[in-house]
Design a protein around this motif. Sequence first.
Motif, mmCIF file in Angstrom:
data_model
loop_
_atom_site.group_PDB
_atom_site.id
_atom_site.type_symbol
_atom_site.label_atom_id
_atom_site.label_comp_id
_atom_site.label_asym_id
_atom_site.label_seq_id
_atom_site.Cartn_x
_atom_site.Cartn_y
_atom_site.Cartn_z
ATOM 1 N N ASP A 173 3.515 29.858 23.579
ATOM 2 C CA ASP A 173 3.682 29.437 22.031
ATOM 3 C C ASP A 173 4.216 28.056 22.023
ATOM 4 O O ASP A 173 3.665 27.496 20.971
ATOM 5 C CB ASP A 173 4.844 30.428 21.387
ATOM 6 N N THR A 174 4.997 27.669 22.798
ATOM 7 C CA THR A 174 5.473 26.181 22.849
ATOM 8 C C THR A 174 4.076 25.319 23.193
ATOM 9 O O THR A 174 3.808 24.354 22.562
ATOM 10 C CB THR A 174 6.522 25.630 23.732
ATOM 11 N N THR A 175 3.208 25.620 24.026
ATOM 12 C CA THR A 175 2.028 24.738 24.259
ATOM 13 C C THR A 175 0.921 24.906 23.277
ATOM 14 O O THR A 175 0.499 23.947 22.968
ATOM 15 C CB THR A 175 1.565 25.134 25.811
ATOM 16 N N LEU A 176 0.769 26.128 22.744
ATOM 17 C CA LEU A 176 -0.050 26.112 21.582
ATOM 18 C C LEU A 176 0.493 25.535 20.445
ATOM 19 O O LEU A 176 -0.423 24.560 19.700
ATOM 20 C CB LEU A 176 -0.168 27.698 20.948
ATOM 21 N N GLU A 177 1.634 25.169 19.996
ATOM 22 C CA GLU A 177 2.309 24.364 19.102
ATOM 23 C C GLU A 177 1.833 22.853 19.243
ATOM 24 O O GLU A 177 1.645 22.300 18.643
ATOM 25 C CB GLU A 177 3.557 24.532 18.810
ATOM 26 N N GLY A 178 2.312 22.783 20.608
ATOM 27 C CA GLY A 178 1.973 20.951 21.225
ATOM 28 C C GLY A 178 0.446 20.668 21.073
ATOM 29 O O GLY A 178 0.144 19.749 20.674
ATOM 30 N N PHE A 179 -0.392 21.821 21.323
ATOM 31 C CA PHE A 179 -1.778 21.473 20.793
ATOM 32 C C PHE A 179 -2.064 21.354 19.639
ATOM 33 O O PHE A 179 -2.631 20.404 19.074
ATOM 34 C CB PHE A 179 -2.665 22.714 21.665
ATOM 35 N N GLU A 180 -1.491 22.237 18.657
ATOM 36 C CA GLU A 180 -1.750 21.949 17.421
ATOM 37 C C GLU A 180 -1.117 20.803 16.778
ATOM 38 O O GLU A 180 -1.645 20.083 15.921
ATOM 39 C CB GLU A 180 -1.136 23.109 16.388
ATOM 40 N N ARG A 181 -0.086 20.106 17.196
ATOM 41 C CA ARG A 181 0.587 18.798 16.815
ATOM 42 C C ARG A 181 -0.068 17.617 17.534
ATOM 43 O O ARG A 181 -0.006 16.409 17.078
ATOM 44 C CB ARG A 181 2.038 19.027 17.418
ATOM 45 N N GLY A 182 -1.055 18.021 18.556
ATOM 46 C CA GLY A 182 -1.813 16.847 19.039
ATOM 47 C C GLY A 182 -1.090 16.136 20.220
ATOM 48 O O GLY A 182 -1.434 15.051 20.978
ATOM 49 N N SER A 213 14.908 14.376 18.728
ATOM 50 C CA SER A 213 15.036 15.308 17.687
ATOM 51 C C SER A 213 13.792 15.419 17.016
ATOM 52 O O SER A 213 13.453 16.218 16.505
ATOM 53 C CB SER A 213 16.099 15.102 16.914
ATOM 54 N N ARG A 214 12.783 14.259 16.771
ATOM 55 C CA ARG A 214 11.766 14.531 15.953
ATOM 56 C C ARG A 214 10.645 13.656 16.492
ATOM 57 O O ARG A 214 10.788 12.630 17.430
ATOM 58 C CB ARG A 214 11.799 13.990 14.645
ATOM 59 N N ASP A 215 9.406 14.016 16.523
ATOM 60 C CA ASP A 215 8.337 13.242 16.993
ATOM 61 C C ASP A 215 7.849 12.366 16.105
ATOM 62 O O ASP A 215 8.582 11.981 15.088
ATOM 63 C CB ASP A 215 7.031 14.359 17.281
ATOM 64 N N GLY A 216 6.803 11.555 16.427
ATOM 65 C CA GLY A 216 6.565 10.291 15.617
ATOM 66 C C GLY A 216 6.148 10.603 14.109
ATOM 67 O O GLY A 216 6.909 9.758 13.283
ATOM 68 N N PRO A 217 5.475 11.805 13.662
ATOM 69 C CA PRO A 217 5.281 11.990 12.286
ATOM 70 C C PRO A 217 6.779 12.594 11.672
ATOM 71 O O PRO A 217 6.561 13.226 10.425
ATOM 72 C CB PRO A 217 4.318 13.143 12.127
ATOM 73 N N GLY A 218 7.719 12.921 12.372
ATOM 74 C CA GLY A 218 8.900 13.237 11.912
ATOM 75 C C GLY A 218 9.141 14.857 11.786
ATOM 76 O O GLY A 218 9.827 15.307 11.335
ATOM 77 N N ARG A 219 8.314 15.539 12.739
ATOM 78 C CA ARG A 219 8.639 17.082 12.886
ATOM 79 C C ARG A 219 9.600 17.242 14.008
ATOM 80 O O ARG A 219 9.802 16.567 15.012
ATOM 81 C CB ARG A 219 7.211 17.509 13.396
ATOM 82 N N PRO A 220 10.329 18.163 13.828
ATOM 83 C CA PRO A 220 11.404 18.631 14.725
ATOM 84 C C PRO A 220 10.817 18.918 16.118
ATOM 85 O O PRO A 220 9.930 19.578 16.135
ATOM 86 C CB PRO A 220 12.214 19.639 14.024
ATOM 87 N N LEU A 221 11.620 18.326 17.252
ATOM 88 C CA LEU A 221 11.268 18.982 18.240
ATOM 89 C C LEU A 221 12.489 19.682 18.847
ATOM 90 O O LEU A 221 13.575 19.504 18.624
ATOM 91 C CB LEU A 221 11.283 17.511 19.368
ATOM 92 N N HIS A 222 12.248 20.694 19.455
ATOM 93 C CA HIS A 222 13.271 21.567 19.984
ATOM 94 C C HIS A 222 13.386 21.504 21.800
ATOM 95 O O HIS A 222 12.279 21.795 22.322
ATOM 96 C CB HIS A 222 12.929 23.005 19.823
ATOM 97 N N TYR A 268 10.879 19.523 26.615
ATOM 98 C CA TYR A 268 10.629 20.352 25.654
ATOM 99 C C TYR A 268 9.900 21.525 25.750
ATOM 100 O O TYR A 268 10.235 22.780 25.046
ATOM 101 C CB TYR A 268 9.704 19.524 24.474
ATOM 102 N N PHE A 269 9.226 21.744 26.783
ATOM 103 C CA PHE A 269 8.537 22.999 27.067
ATOM 104 C C PHE A 269 9.037 23.766 28.332
ATOM 105 O O PHE A 269 8.455 24.939 28.636
ATOM 106 C CB PHE A 269 6.938 22.789 26.970
ATOM 107 N N GLY A 270 9.686 23.110 28.956
ATOM 108 C CA GLY A 270 10.520 23.822 30.213
ATOM 109 C C GLY A 270 9.498 23.984 31.522
ATOM 110 O O GLY A 270 8.432 23.181 31.324
ATOM 111 N N PRO A 271 10.098 24.567 32.521
ATOM 112 C CA PRO A 271 9.422 24.467 33.593
ATOM 113 C C PRO A 271 8.030 25.275 33.494
ATOM 114 O O PRO A 271 7.800 26.197 32.635
ATOM 115 C CB PRO A 271 10.218 25.393 34.448
ATOM 116 N N VAL A 272 7.080 24.766 34.384
ATOM 117 C CA VAL A 272 5.873 25.442 34.334
ATOM 118 C C VAL A 272 5.394 26.008 35.652
ATOM 119 O O VAL A 272 5.954 25.423 36.751
ATOM 120 C CB VAL A 272 4.491 24.421 33.888
ATOM 121 N N PRO A 273 4.491 27.081 35.642
ATOM 122 C CA PRO A 273 4.119 27.573 37.077
ATOM 123 C C PRO A 273 3.466 26.327 38.131
ATOM 124 O O PRO A 273 2.647 25.620 37.603
ATOM 125 C CB PRO A 273 3.182 28.398 36.888
#
Length: 188
Positions: free
Chosen positions: A77-86, A132-141, A167-172
């Motif tokens: 879900d986190t990487t899909l959101e990252g993809f949608e945000r560019g 806490s926020r990306d360039g366009p001002g969206r919150p980062l978790h 932001y997206f944690g460890p990856v395989p």
Amino acid sequence: MTSHLTPVSAAGRQRRPAIALLAVSCSLALAVTIGGVIGGLRINTTPSEPLGLWRVAPLDRPVQVGDMVFVCPPETDTTLEGFERGYLRSGLCPGGFGPLIKTVTALGGQRIEIAGAITIDGRPIANSNLVSRDGPGRPLHPYEGGTVPSGFVFLHSPFPGSWDSRYFGPVPASGVLGLAKEVLTYAP
């Protein structure tokens, strides 16, 4: 004696350079594509590492802390959101993502603590402040922290706006494609 040559129109003369330019452009695009697939070449267009041409070098040993790697992020879900945000580009990784260029900062079994910055096994990581926020001002978790699972890696880039494991944690580790080697780059 009369000539049977047909005069070439002005439109015909203008088409020739355009067709030649198109042919050269298509040939160049095909060569870059083939070089990318066969030669492991990739173009980095994000500022988290120098812009330009990179090569995926084979990794004939287990990944280590300090390795700069190309890695396919998992489809979450986190990487899909990252993809949608560019934050992620389109590419050939599962999920349709392009690979990331990041440095491995922790391996399975190491402890990650997230506060205003990152510490790994109690050691602060330089240039790891969270925003806490990306360039366009969206919150980062931020990732909540914890022990990196076995078979996973924690990734980092010193660029302040980098979207990495903060932001997206460890990856395989199985998503690591190889070492990232600069070929022709430019650091703004």
